[in-house]
Design a protein around this motif. Sequence first.
Motif, short mmCIF file in Angstrom:
data_model
loop_
_atom_site.label_atom_id
_atom_site.label_comp_id
_atom_site.label_asym_id
_atom_site.label_seq_id
_atom_site.Cartn_x
_atom_site.Cartn_y
_atom_site.Cartn_z
N LEU A 91 13.92 14.12 -52.40
CA LEU A 91 13.21 15.53 -52.41
C LEU A 91 12.95 16.14 -51.11
CD1 LEU A 91 11.77 17.82 -53.93
CD2 LEU A 91 9.75 16.32 -53.86
N PHE A 92 12.64 15.41 -50.20
CA PHE A 92 12.04 15.81 -48.60
C PHE A 92 13.25 15.49 -47.50
CE2 PHE A 92 7.95 14.98 -50.78
CZ PHE A 92 7.45 16.17 -51.08
N LEU A 93 13.61 14.58 -47.56
CA LEU A 93 14.67 14.01 -46.44
C LEU A 93 15.84 15.04 -46.20
CD1 LEU A 93 14.57 10.44 -46.27
CD2 LEU A 93 12.89 11.80 -45.38
N PRO A 94 16.52 15.64 -47.07
CA PRO A 94 17.54 16.55 -47.00
C PRO A 94 16.90 17.67 -46.48
CG PRO A 94 18.13 15.34 -49.11
CD PRO A 94 16.53 15.16 -48.62
N LEU A 95 15.77 18.11 -47.01
CA LEU A 95 15.37 19.26 -46.52
C LEU A 95 14.82 19.28 -44.86
CD1 LEU A 95 12.62 20.46 -49.48
CD2 LEU A 95 14.90 21.33 -49.00
N LEU A 96 14.38 18.19 -44.44
CA LEU A 96 14.06 17.96 -43.21
C LEU A 96 15.17 17.68 -42.33
CD1 LEU A 96 11.25 15.09 -43.27
CD2 LEU A 96 11.10 17.67 -42.95
N ALA A 97 16.39 17.32 -42.92
CA ALA A 97 17.85 17.31 -42.36
C ALA A 97 18.22 18.71 -42.18
CB ALA A 97 18.77 16.31 -43.01
N LEU A 98 18.08 19.52 -43.24
CA LEU A 98 18.54 20.82 -43.02
C LEU A 98 17.91 21.63 -41.92
CD1 LEU A 98 19.63 22.03 -46.48
CD2 LEU A 98 21.10 21.72 -44.51
N LYS A 99 16.47 21.19 -41.87
CA LYS A 99 15.76 22.15 -40.76
C LYS A 99 16.05 21.49 -39.41
CE LYS A 99 11.80 23.49 -43.63
NZ LYS A 99 12.24 24.81 -43.39
N ALA A 100 16.51 20.26 -39.18
CA ALA A 100 16.55 19.77 -38.01
C ALA A 100 17.93 20.24 -37.53
CB ALA A 100 16.67 18.15 -37.97
N LEU A 101 18.75 20.86 -38.08
CA LEU A 101 20.25 20.85 -37.79
C LEU A 101 20.35 22.06 -37.18
CD1 LEU A 101 23.11 19.32 -38.13
CD2 LEU A 101 23.28 21.02 -40.11
N PRO A 102 21.12 22.19 -35.95
CA PRO A 102 21.02 23.57 -35.13
C PRO A 102 21.60 24.53 -35.90
CG PRO A 102 21.85 21.65 -34.06
CD PRO A 102 21.71 21.16 -35.34
N THR A 103 21.13 25.87 -35.92
CA THR A 103 21.57 26.92 -36.76
C THR A 103 22.62 27.84 -35.92
OG1 THR A 103 19.37 28.20 -36.21
CG2 THR A 103 19.64 26.76 -38.29
N GLY A 104 23.19 28.57 -36.56
CA GLY A 104 24.10 29.71 -35.90
C GLY A 104 25.06 29.10 -34.80
N ARG A 105 25.53 27.85 -35.10
CA ARG A 105 26.48 27.26 -34.30
C ARG A 105 27.60 26.46 -35.51
NH1 ARG A 105 25.61 22.75 -29.86
NH2 ARG A 105 24.63 21.84 -31.75
N ALA A 106 28.78 26.61 -35.37
CA ALA A 106 29.78 26.03 -36.08
C ALA A 106 30.48 25.08 -35.42
CB ALA A 106 30.87 26.86 -36.86
N ARG A 107 30.51 23.72 -35.79
CA ARG A 107 31.30 22.76 -34.95
C ARG A 107 32.41 22.69 -35.62
NH1 ARG A 107 27.94 19.10 -32.39
NH2 ARG A 107 29.62 18.14 -31.54
N PRO A 108 33.77 22.42 -35.12
CA PRO A 108 35.03 22.44 -35.43
C PRO A 108 35.12 21.35 -36.37
CG PRO A 108 35.07 21.73 -33.15
CD PRO A 108 33.57 22.19 -33.31
N SER A 109 35.85 21.57 -37.48
CA SER A 109 35.99 20.48 -38.34
C SER A 109 37.30 19.61 -37.84
CB SER A 109 36.76 21.15 -39.78
OG SER A 109 37.90 21.77 -39.33
N ILE A 110 37.21 18.33 -38.36
CA ILE A 110 38.07 17.30 -37.93
C ILE A 110 39.48 17.44 -38.72
CG2 ILE A 110 38.22 14.80 -37.98
CD1 ILE A 110 36.42 15.84 -36.12
N GLY A 111 40.49 17.20 -37.97
CA GLY A 111 41.79 17.30 -38.65
C GLY A 111 42.24 15.86 -38.91
N THR A 112 43.22 15.72 -38.54
CA THR A 112 44.21 14.08 -38.81
C THR A 112 43.88 13.18 -37.86
OG1 THR A 112 46.12 14.88 -38.06
CG2 THR A 112 45.81 15.24 -40.38
N THR A 113 43.16 13.55 -36.54
CA THR A 113 42.97 12.59 -35.48
C THR A 113 41.58 12.79 -35.04
OG1 THR A 113 43.57 14.06 -33.70
CG2 THR A 113 45.33 12.98 -34.86
#
Length: 403
Positions: free
Chosen positions: A375-397
């Motif tokens: 109930l609570f930890l994913p909400l805290l995880a989302l709040k802790a995550l930096p906003t407004g910045r997309a990290r590139p996704s991982i390809g095959t390496t």
Amino acid sequence: MPHPGTLILIMAIAVLAPLLAFATSRRLSVPVAIFEIGLGILIGPDVLDWAHPSQLINTLSNLGLSMLIFLAGYEIEFDAVRGDTLRRAVTAWVVSLATGLGIAFALTGAQVTKSFVIGTALTSTALGAVLPMLRDSGVLRTRFGTVVMAFGAVGEFGPVIAMAVLLSGRAPGAATAVLAAFAAVTAGAVYMALRPPPAWFAHVITATLHTSGQFAVRLVMLLLAAMLGLSVAFGLDTLLGAFAAGLLTRLVLRGAGPENSEEVLGKIEAMGFGFLVPVFFIVTGINFDLHALLDGGRPLLLLPVFLLLFLLVRGGPAWLLAPRSLSRRERTSLTFYCATCLPLVVAITTIGVSDGAVEPSEAAALVGAAMLSILFLPLLALKALPTGRARPSIGTTETSESW
């Protein structure tokens, strides 16, 4: 109440739960599983006493748990989850297991079986519950999402292995030998899945995808049933077979019909999240021993203790061993995600209670803490995550990182 009435109540809650989650989403993002469990407790024997599971409903619930673990196994992308990130994830889980067992032995006065139950439960991560949250928040396909996937996959698979070794009733050597035999058979299945399929295979998948034939869906169900049966034949927990089936299904579909794999997965998810998985969570609520938790002070006091231990035992090593490329806020978010648990805690404590290793009140405290975590930890995880910045996704390496 006979099981048809209980089943109707369960399906009514399955419909009501996402409506409640949607209604509260503007102010608070509550996982739909929380509403399913909470409403299950409400209609269960300890509150309204409307619902009483039968053999049919318990069977559906077990299938729901298997489907949840199966979908978690399917989500793992082999090209992304490997290399340094995977090594760190495995090391973090091993540290969690050693820490969890040590704390459990101290708490229980060195009661071996009870310590195995509690210690193993403290190391799990609810990957099946976390991944939809990551997908909905748009970070699943980012670098951070890949790290969470790796750590969560090990946190899902590792406790299943530990259950097979520590809670099977076999001697550790015999249990390890059985696991090795199961792994050998699974490796053979992986080898077969990686071989190029015949030309007609992909054609049949495409031709029957929108007909009553549904060849791909039926094949997936066959793989799941076969792996569940294989795990039972080896005397292992069926969750191990479900997870392996998910891994195999991704290999088969990506190799035989990559253009249709996402659509096939959508059909399987509809079957899982639309029916079987909600039944599992609702029945978990119905079976939740609320009286055992509330009667007397000790079980209720254990609940926040176990929640803190989830963060310490599972989240602490994840923080320490997270890839160095993650920022401090991403490490904090990873810690909360890794400490989110529930399905395996339910499975492990159910085994513990049935074997007489743990008291119902202790199991209720563990499950209650796991419910609070989801109930609570994913909400805290989302709040802790930096906003407004997309990290590139991982390809095959994956770029190797130093320790």
